[in-house]
Motif scaffolding. Sequence first.
Motif, PDB file in Angstrom:
ATOM      1  N   ASP A   2      19.179  46.517  -0.218  1.00  0.00           N
ATOM      2  CA  ASP A   2      17.867  46.621  -0.843  1.00  0.00           C
ATOM      3  C   ASP A   2      17.792  47.864  -1.721  1.00  0.00           C
ATOM      4  O   ASP A   2      18.662  48.732  -1.713  1.00  0.00           O
ATOM      5  N   SER A   3      16.703  47.930  -2.508  1.00  0.00           N
ATOM      6  CA  SER A   3      16.582  48.990  -3.510  1.00  0.00           C
ATOM      7  C   SER A   3      16.544  50.378  -2.888  1.00  0.00           C
ATOM      8  O   SER A   3      17.067  51.339  -3.468  1.00  0.00           O
ATOM      9  N   ARG A   4      15.940  50.511  -1.715  1.00  0.00           N
ATOM     10  CA  ARG A   4      15.848  51.832  -1.077  1.00  0.00           C
ATOM     11  C   ARG A   4      17.247  52.354  -0.752  1.00  0.00           C
ATOM     12  O   ARG A   4      17.548  53.530  -0.992  1.00  0.00           O
ATOM     13  N   ASN A   5      18.096  51.491  -0.211  1.00  0.00           N
ATOM     14  CA  ASN A   5      19.459  51.916   0.116  1.00  0.00           C
ATOM     15  C   ASN A   5      20.270  52.218  -1.140  1.00  0.00           C
ATOM     16  O   ASN A   5      21.088  53.148  -1.157  1.00  0.00           O
ATOM     17  N   ILE A   7      19.052  53.330  -4.048  1.00  0.00           N
ATOM     18  CA  ILE A   7      18.579  54.608  -4.592  1.00  0.00           C
ATOM     19  C   ILE A   7      19.132  55.772  -3.785  1.00  0.00           C
ATOM     20  O   ILE A   7      19.600  56.778  -4.347  1.00  0.00           O
ATOM     21  N   THR A   8      19.100  55.635  -2.463  1.00  0.00           N
ATOM     22  CA  THR A   8      19.676  56.682  -1.605  1.00  0.00           C
ATOM     23  C   THR A   8      21.157  56.856  -1.904  1.00  0.00           C
ATOM     24  O   THR A   8      21.660  57.987  -1.990  1.00  0.00           O
ATOM     25  N   TYR A 258       8.461  54.068  -7.451  1.00  0.00           N
ATOM     26  CA  TYR A 258       9.517  53.147  -6.994  1.00  0.00           C
ATOM     27  C   TYR A 258      10.577  53.895  -6.192  1.00  0.00           C
ATOM     28  O   TYR A 258      11.018  53.422  -5.135  1.00  0.00           O
ATOM     29  N   ILE A 259      10.970  55.063  -6.682  1.00  0.00           N
ATOM     30  CA  ILE A 259      11.969  55.874  -5.978  1.00  0.00           C
ATOM     31  C   ILE A 259      11.437  56.315  -4.615  1.00  0.00           C
ATOM     32  O   ILE A 259      12.187  56.375  -3.628  1.00  0.00           O
ATOM     33  N   LYS A 260      10.143  56.582  -4.548  1.00  0.00           N
ATOM     34  CA  LYS A 260       9.531  57.013  -3.289  1.00  0.00           C
ATOM     35  C   LYS A 260       9.257  55.847  -2.344  1.00  0.00           C
ATOM     36  O   LYS A 260       8.781  56.041  -1.222  1.00  0.00           O
ATOM     37  N   GLY A 261       9.542  54.625  -2.788  1.00  0.00           N
ATOM     38  CA  GLY A 261       9.390  53.462  -1.913  1.00  0.00           C
ATOM     39  C   GLY A 261       8.004  52.855  -1.910  1.00  0.00           C
ATOM     40  O   GLY A 261       7.658  52.097  -1.001  1.00  0.00           O
ATOM     41  N   ARG A 262       7.194  53.151  -2.938  1.00  0.00           N
ATOM     42  CA  ARG A 262       5.852  52.587  -3.022  1.00  0.00           C
ATOM     43  C   ARG A 262       5.779  51.486  -4.075  1.00  0.00           C
ATOM     44  O   ARG A 262       6.575  51.471  -5.012  1.00  0.00           O
TER      45      ARG A 262
END
Length: 312
Positions: A2-5, A7-8, A258-262
């Motif tokens: 997913d996008s969060r992983n 970006i991390t 988006y980077i902050k997950g919102r």
Amino acid sequence: MDSRNIITGIFNNIEQIIVGKREVIEYTVTTLLAGGHLLLEDVPGVGKTTLAKALAQTIDCGFTRIQFTPDTLPSDVTGLSIYNMKTGQFEYSKGAILNNIILADEINRTSPKTQASLLEAMEERQVTVDGVTYPLPRPFMVIATQNPVDFLGTYNLPEAQLDRFMIKISIGYPSMADEQMMADRFINKKLTKRLEPVADKDTVIKMQEEVADIKVNRDLISFVTRFVQETRKDGNISLGASPRASLALIRAAQARAYIKGRTYCIPDDILDLIVPVIAHRIILSPEARLAKTNTEKVLKDILLRIPIPVLS
């Protein structure tokens, strides 16, 4: 993944090479996901070029470095038509600009004519050579570096060029602890290794499309437009921010959310980006420069006059 992983993974990957500059990396990734361009102004040797190469390797995209010098020609950037004697026709020879991540190294060391060759590419994602238009690949991002304008052999970037950069930042010198860590990694040959990609072109394009869908409250839009309007009225500013600045600030705020997950923007997304997005687009009045006022202070003074929206 997913996008969060993803970006991390992008942050962690770049931090293997760029030590102790998390905020700089965040601004860089914000610019990428917002579909903008980044201007890095700093003294030589602080990692501007390394940052651009690390980003390109991390997202597995094509990378071109254009080393700007006083004799660099516009055709070196955009390409040119060459007559083929066998076919009796002109054929397009691609310029350096036709790639995904473009490092415009020391952009203010070349002539204004060559600088202008980037304008169409940065705004319209295309180049026109001899009346024929060629689309640029996606994703497309220009990361330009420049030395401070008082350095020998530099040209000021024109206002139209500066306005096409979404964000302008400086990297700055590392702390003593970070510089020691950098030295350790250098000795162990970890700073020179090629980074393994954690994303690809299609993933970046998909993330850029998702950024464009981040919700922005009407009150936040009104806040941004009023702020930009105030830059055109302020007595300390002789050239205020353009409508492009409003759009850039909104899109950058979407990328930050988006980077902050919102899935929505908050006022902090706007406030944290006002200086890097707006400061390079305005010109202070002669009186303000004489009083040694800097653009950051002027922008913060304008903020004090505008109520910050409270979202329910």
